[in-house]
Design a protein around this motif. Structure first.
Motif, PDB file in Angstrom:
ATOM      1  N   LEU A 410       3.810  16.980 -24.680  1.00 45.18           N
ATOM      2  CA  LEU A 410       4.771  17.427 -25.694  1.00 45.18           C
ATOM      3  C   LEU A 410       6.191  17.034 -25.306  1.00 45.18           C
ATOM      4  O   LEU A 410       6.951  16.521 -26.133  1.00 45.18           O
ATOM      5  N   GLU A 411       6.547  17.250 -24.041  1.00 46.68           N
ATOM      6  CA  GLU A 411       7.892  16.888 -23.577  1.00 46.68           C
ATOM      7  C   GLU A 411       8.115  15.390 -23.687  1.00 46.68           C
ATOM      8  O   GLU A 411       9.227  14.938 -23.987  1.00 46.68           O
ATOM      9  N   LYS A 414       7.959  14.137 -27.804  1.00 46.72           N
ATOM     10  CA  LYS A 414       9.016  14.612 -28.702  1.00 46.72           C
ATOM     11  C   LYS A 414      10.249  13.714 -28.643  1.00 46.72           C
ATOM     12  O   LYS A 414      11.011  13.629 -29.612  1.00 46.72           O
ATOM     13  N   PHE A 417       9.970  10.931 -31.355  1.00 49.56           N
ATOM     14  CA  PHE A 417       9.849  11.309 -32.762  1.00 49.56           C
ATOM     15  C   PHE A 417      10.850  10.560 -33.639  1.00 49.56           C
ATOM     16  O   PHE A 417      10.485   9.921 -34.636  1.00 49.56           O
TER      17      PHE A 417
END
Length: 475
Positions: A410-411, A414, A417
């Motif tokens: 996730l880190e 993101k 994105f």
């Protein structure tokens, strides 16, 4: 000098060297691609696969180990240099003899005299390892890059002159050998190393634990990256290999323009922070954001402009490279980010994880290559390689984010994105663009301008312009 200033200084000289070399290479390739045939390029592509292998053997993981081990004294480095000289002599002789089995494998006797010439090239690349990496260890980026630019210019001029004189593929082989010799002699005198006969093994033992993992990784990485060319050269025509190799090498140019400017600087600087995982992770994520912002949009541009790029750079006779280049262009952003991961593993002294990543990469790449070769089409080889690159992207970042940085996907994702949104805007614009009625050169200019305008608008709209500006000017 603080970390950011060291990076700026290193990247500055690296950029001058790399960009100058890319310009020289593109000019030389543009000329040679019109003087030499795809078949002649195919012959050189075959033997270059084995040349790269022997260069890897000559390095033996010694280069990165010298940079990483700050406790090595000048006398110990000189002992390692003597070891590399003996190794280079052996490998040079073996390569000269290798021409016979290569000629049998490909059923072409031309590889025998070619191997004799390149055996000398192998020797010089072998003895070059220690002096070059000693200069990098001392963060003497200016000398390394400026000398390399001069060497590439001289090599380019020699190869063009020899091609005009009718030396065929020898124009590429002889110029490469002279380039290696030039680099060695300049770096050798710059470092003031001494050639001797007495071999001390104690310094070798000091770097062995680091270099063995690096060497095994390089060994595995070689086969996972070059098996496709070996098999295409065997089961396809030399022209097919030339088309594939030309498209593959062209897909690596963004790496040379962006990542290869940063990569040589990472380990010499970040090795000072070997125990600071937070600092290394911060640098990795920052570089990933920067490369992702440029790379994702660039991949879209290359996909939609593949024909114009190939025809403009190399001429109409290279039309067979267009389909595979269009496929490989999708992986450009992945390769940009993957390329820096090796230096990140090295900086944290985690060549064990680097080795694990290399093994997993080899399994996926080799599987993709064998299946692709079985289809009988180089386009399917390219497509399956892109799938393999994507899988490797996931597993490498798992090892980094979960195993080394104690973080998660996730880190990592993101930060990609907004770059993904920018790439989607490029897809929409280029998909709606009608077929242009101009020449390849004019079409390329028009598409290039559209790319720049959409990219600039995307930077402003997503706020990534501020991020890139802060990376460049941050103190």
């Amino acid at each position: 000098m603080n970390l950011v200033d060291e990076f700026k200084k290193g990247v500055f000289f690296s950029a001058i060297g790399k960009y100058s070399n890319i310009i020289v290479q593109l000019l030389v390739q543009a000329i040679l691609s019109r003087l030499l045939t795809p078949k002649e390029y195919g012959v050189v592509a075959v033997v270059n696969v084995f040349l790269v292998f022997f260069q890897m053997l000559a390095d033996f993981g010694i280069g990165p180990a010298i940079i990483q081990n700050k406790k090595l004294a000048k006398k110990e480095i000189n002992s390692i240099f003597i070891f590399s000289c003996y190794l280079a002599i052996v490998l040079g002789i073996v390569f000269m003899l290798l021409g016979y089995p290569i000629s049998l494998f490909y059923n072409d006797a031309i590889y025998i005299p070619i191997s004799l010439v390149l055996g000398v090239c192998v020797f010089f690349y072998g003895v070059l390892v220690v002096p070059q990496n000693m200069l990098l260890r001392e963060k003497n980026f200016m000398t390394v890059n400026m000398v390399t630019v001069i060497a590439n210019v001289l090599s380019g001029v020699i190869s063009v002159v020899l091609a005009v004189l009718g030396f065929s593929y020898y124009s590429l082989i002889i110029s490469n050998t002279l380039k290696a010799a030039f680099l060695f002699f300049v770096f050798y005198f710059k470092t003031q190393l001494k050639i001797g006969f007495k071999l001390e093994m104690t310094p070798i033992k000091k770097i062995f634990s680091f270099s063995k993992n690096q060497f095994v990784f390089n060994f595995i990485n070689y086969f996972s990256g070059n098996l496709d060319k070996i098999l295409i050269g065997k089961y396809f025509s030399t022209s097919s290999l030339a088309y594939y190799d030309k498209s593959y090498q062209l897909s690596l140019y963004p790496n040379q323009i962006l990542t290869n400017v940063i990569y040589p600087v990472i380990q010499p600087i970040m090795s000072d922070f070997e125990t600071r995982m937070d600092k290394i992770k911060q640098v990795y994520l920052l570089l990933t954001r920067f490369l992702g912002t440029i790379g994702l949009s660039l991949s879209v541009f290359l996909i939609f402009s593949s024909k114009e790029i190939i025809f403009f750079l190399f001429g109409d006779q290279w039309g067979g490279s267009v389909p595979s280049f269009q496929i490989l262009a999708f992986s450009v952003w992945i390769q940009l980010i993957l390329t820096i991961t090796g230096a990140i593993f090295q900086s944290a002294n985690r060549t064990d994880l680097l080795l694990v990543s290399g093994v997993l990469t080899a399994v996926t790449n080799i599987t993709a290559m064998i299946i692709g070769i079985g289809t009988g089409k180089i386009e399917f080889v390219a497509l399956l390689l892109v799938v393999a690159f994507t899988i490797n992207f996931m597993q490498t970042n798992y090892l980094l984010m979960y195993r080394m940085f104690d973080s998660n996907y996730l880190e990592f994702f993101k930060i990609l994105f907004k770059p993904t949104l920018m790439a989607l805007s490029q897809i929409i614009v280029f998909a709606m663009l009608p077929v242009l009625p101009f020449s390849n050169f004019i079409d390329l200019i028009v598409k290039g301008l559209i790319f720049v305008l959409v990219f600039g608008a995307g930077l402003i709209a997503t706020g990534e312009m501020k991020v890139i500006r802060s990376i460049i000017i941050k103190k």
